[in-house]
Design a protein around this motif. Sequence first.
Motif, PDB file in Angstrom:
ATOM      1  N   PHE A  57      -9.229  -9.942  -7.328  1.00  0.00           N
ATOM      2  CA  PHE A  57      -8.373  -9.257  -8.298  1.00  0.00           C
ATOM      3  C   PHE A  57      -9.127  -9.061  -9.611  1.00  0.00           C
ATOM      4  N   ALA A  58      -9.743 -10.128 -10.111  1.00  0.00           N
ATOM      5  CA  ALA A  58     -10.470 -10.069 -11.393  1.00  0.00           C
ATOM      6  C   ALA A  58     -11.702  -9.179 -11.296  1.00  0.00           C
ATOM      7  N   VAL A  59     -12.406  -9.245 -10.176  1.00  0.00           N
ATOM      8  CA  VAL A  59     -13.596  -8.407  -9.970  1.00  0.00           C
ATOM      9  C   VAL A  59     -13.218  -6.930 -10.045  1.00  0.00           C
ATOM     10  N   ALA A  60     -12.159  -6.549  -9.328  1.00  0.00           N
ATOM     11  CA  ALA A  60     -11.731  -5.149  -9.328  1.00  0.00           C
ATOM     12  C   ALA A  60     -11.224  -4.740 -10.711  1.00  0.00           C
ATOM     13  N   LEU A  61     -10.521  -5.626 -11.392  1.00  0.00           N
ATOM     14  CA  LEU A  61      -9.993  -5.315 -12.722  1.00  0.00           C
ATOM     15  C   LEU A  61     -11.133  -5.123 -13.724  1.00  0.00           C
ATOM     16  N   VAL A  62     -12.130  -5.994 -13.681  1.00  0.00           N
ATOM     17  CA  VAL A  62     -13.291  -5.845 -14.568  1.00  0.00           C
ATOM     18  C   VAL A  62     -13.992  -4.521 -14.287  1.00  0.00           C
ATOM     19  N   GLY A  63     -14.169  -4.187 -13.016  1.00  0.00           N
ATOM     20  CA  GLY A  63     -14.790  -2.910 -12.677  1.00  0.00           C
ATOM     21  C   GLY A  63     -14.006  -1.729 -13.221  1.00  0.00           C
ATOM     22  N   ALA A  64     -12.690  -1.781 -13.055  1.00  0.00           N
ATOM     23  CA  ALA A  64     -11.842  -0.674 -13.516  1.00  0.00           C
ATOM     24  C   ALA A  64     -11.854  -0.536 -15.028  1.00  0.00           C
ATOM     25  N   LEU A  65     -11.811  -1.653 -15.736  1.00  0.00           N
ATOM     26  CA  LEU A  65     -11.727  -1.607 -17.195  1.00  0.00           C
ATOM     27  C   LEU A  65     -13.080  -1.375 -17.864  1.00  0.00           C
ATOM     28  N   TYR A  66     -14.155  -1.852 -17.242  1.00  0.00           N
ATOM     29  CA  TYR A  66     -15.472  -1.794 -17.862  1.00  0.00           C
ATOM     30  C   TYR A  66     -16.319  -0.618 -17.385  1.00  0.00           C
ATOM     31  N   ALA A 164     -11.229 -16.315  10.642  1.00  0.00           N
ATOM     32  CA  ALA A 164     -11.151 -17.224   9.496  1.00  0.00           C
ATOM     33  C   ALA A 164     -11.530 -16.564   8.177  1.00  0.00           C
ATOM     34  N   GLY A 165     -12.334 -15.492   8.240  1.00  0.00           N
ATOM     35  CA  GLY A 165     -12.859 -14.909   7.010  1.00  0.00           C
ATOM     36  C   GLY A 165     -12.278 -13.568   6.621  1.00  0.00           C
ATOM     37  N   VAL A 166     -11.426 -13.001   7.477  1.00  0.00           N
ATOM     38  CA  VAL A 166     -10.823 -11.697   7.151  1.00  0.00           C
ATOM     39  C   VAL A 166      -9.300 -11.741   7.293  1.00  0.00           C
ATOM     40  N   MET A 167      -8.827 -12.098   8.474  1.00  0.00           N
ATOM     41  CA  MET A 167      -7.394 -11.999   8.767  1.00  0.00           C
ATOM     42  C   MET A 167      -6.501 -12.739   7.757  1.00  0.00           C
ATOM     43  N   PRO A 168      -6.837 -13.974   7.368  1.00  0.00           N
ATOM     44  CA  PRO A 168      -5.942 -14.666   6.430  1.00  0.00           C
ATOM     45  C   PRO A 168      -5.885 -14.028   5.043  1.00  0.00           C
ATOM     46  N   PHE A 169      -6.828 -13.131   4.762  1.00  0.00           N
ATOM     47  CA  PHE A 169      -6.946 -12.574   3.418  1.00  0.00           C
ATOM     48  C   PHE A 169      -6.407 -11.146   3.293  1.00  0.00           C
ATOM     49  N   LEU A 170      -6.001 -10.546   4.407  1.00  0.00           N
ATOM     50  CA  LEU A 170      -5.577  -9.139   4.369  1.00  0.00           C
ATOM     51  C   LEU A 170      -4.303  -8.938   3.551  1.00  0.00           C
ATOM     52  N   LEU A 171      -3.292  -9.766   3.780  1.00  0.00           N
ATOM     53  CA  LEU A 171      -2.052  -9.621   3.010  1.00  0.00           C
ATOM     54  C   LEU A 171      -2.328  -9.857   1.525  1.00  0.00           C
ATOM     55  N   GLY A 172      -3.135 -10.864   1.234  1.00  0.00           N
ATOM     56  CA  GLY A 172      -3.505 -11.131  -0.153  1.00  0.00           C
ATOM     57  C   GLY A 172      -4.228  -9.960  -0.789  1.00  0.00           C
ATOM     58  N   ALA A 173      -5.083  -9.287  -0.009  1.00  0.00           N
ATOM     59  CA  ALA A 173      -5.806  -8.123  -0.523  1.00  0.00           C
ATOM     60  C   ALA A 173      -4.835  -7.018  -0.917  1.00  0.00           C
ATOM     61  N   VAL A 174      -3.823  -6.799  -0.089  1.00  0.00           N
ATOM     62  CA  VAL A 174      -2.820  -5.771  -0.392  1.00  0.00           C
ATOM     63  C   VAL A 174      -2.022  -6.155  -1.637  1.00  0.00           C
ATOM     64  N   LEU A 175      -1.589  -7.423  -1.696  1.00  0.00           N
ATOM     65  CA  LEU A 175      -0.792  -7.876  -2.843  1.00  0.00           C
ATOM     66  C   LEU A 175      -1.609  -7.844  -4.136  1.00  0.00           C
ATOM     67  N   LYS A 176      -2.866  -8.303  -4.081  1.00  0.00           N
ATOM     68  CA  LYS A 176      -3.713  -8.292  -5.280  1.00  0.00           C
ATOM     69  C   LYS A 176      -4.013  -6.861  -5.711  1.00  0.00           C
ATOM     70  N   SER A 177      -4.145  -5.953  -4.745  1.00  0.00           N
ATOM     71  CA  SER A 177      -4.400  -4.548  -5.080  1.00  0.00           C
ATOM     72  C   SER A 177      -3.193  -3.922  -5.756  1.00  0.00           C
ATOM     73  N   ALA A 178      -2.005  -4.239  -5.256  1.00  0.00           N
ATOM     74  CA  ALA A 178      -0.781  -3.722  -5.880  1.00  0.00           C
ATOM     75  C   ALA A 178      -0.630  -4.280  -7.293  1.00  0.00           C
ATOM     76  N   LEU A 179      -0.881  -5.579  -7.460  1.00  0.00           N
ATOM     77  CA  LEU A 179      -0.819  -6.193  -8.781  1.00  0.00           C
ATOM     78  C   LEU A 179      -1.845  -5.555  -9.718  1.00  0.00           C
ATOM     79  N   GLY A 180      -3.057  -5.344  -9.215  1.00  0.00           N
ATOM     80  CA  GLY A 180      -4.111  -4.728 -10.027  1.00  0.00           C
ATOM     81  C   GLY A 180      -3.741  -3.321 -10.471  1.00  0.00           C
TER      82      GLY A 180
END
Length: 196
Positions: A57-66, A164-180
């Motif tokens: 979330f922070a990485v994408a936000l920094v990219g967008a703002l900077y 272990a490295g993708v599936m558990p994070f997909l919903l979080g990716a969508v939620l963090k993207s919406a929040l961002g």
Amino acid sequence: MTASTTAPAGAALNPLGLQNRPLAWKIGAVILGTVLLAASSYIEVPMFPVPVTLQTFAVALVGALYGWRLGGITISAWLIEGASGLPVLAGGAAGAHHFVGPTAGYLFAFPVAGMIMGWLAERGWTGQRVGLAFVAMLTANLVCLTVGAAWLTTLVGAEQAIVAGVMPFLLGAVLKSALGAMVLKLICGRMTRKGG
């Protein structure tokens, strides 16, 4: 009206306008950005082999703002801080060994993801166009997951890397993207009101 789709790259699309600021402002922005990135690392849900944090979330936000250049510099500076021993990585972790372990692919993906987000933001994929901002944020998250899983594959195999490295994070990716996207909308709205 087509002004929002035909504006030159960077024109009124970077909410903070850092590309037009003096060097001292840019240095301050890098320092502030690394603090934001470090803070996002402490918001963590422990999982194995990779924890869930607000880092993407922070990485994408920094990219967008900077923007893509300063965003990439800021994210790289944060990673250098972590590799140098400052406790700025997930859960306060530090040290160069994190750049060869299970999280290495995700860490190396962060500057790339931030720069992609910044590049898209400079072309209008910001809070002024919240749907595109969401897609750009999700793209940045998926870049992190893809590169991270590719590295994880070399350690645990492809199937386990995906499980272990993708599936558990997909919903979080969508939620963090919406929040961002919503945060960008709020920031762009404030900057427009200040400017207008």
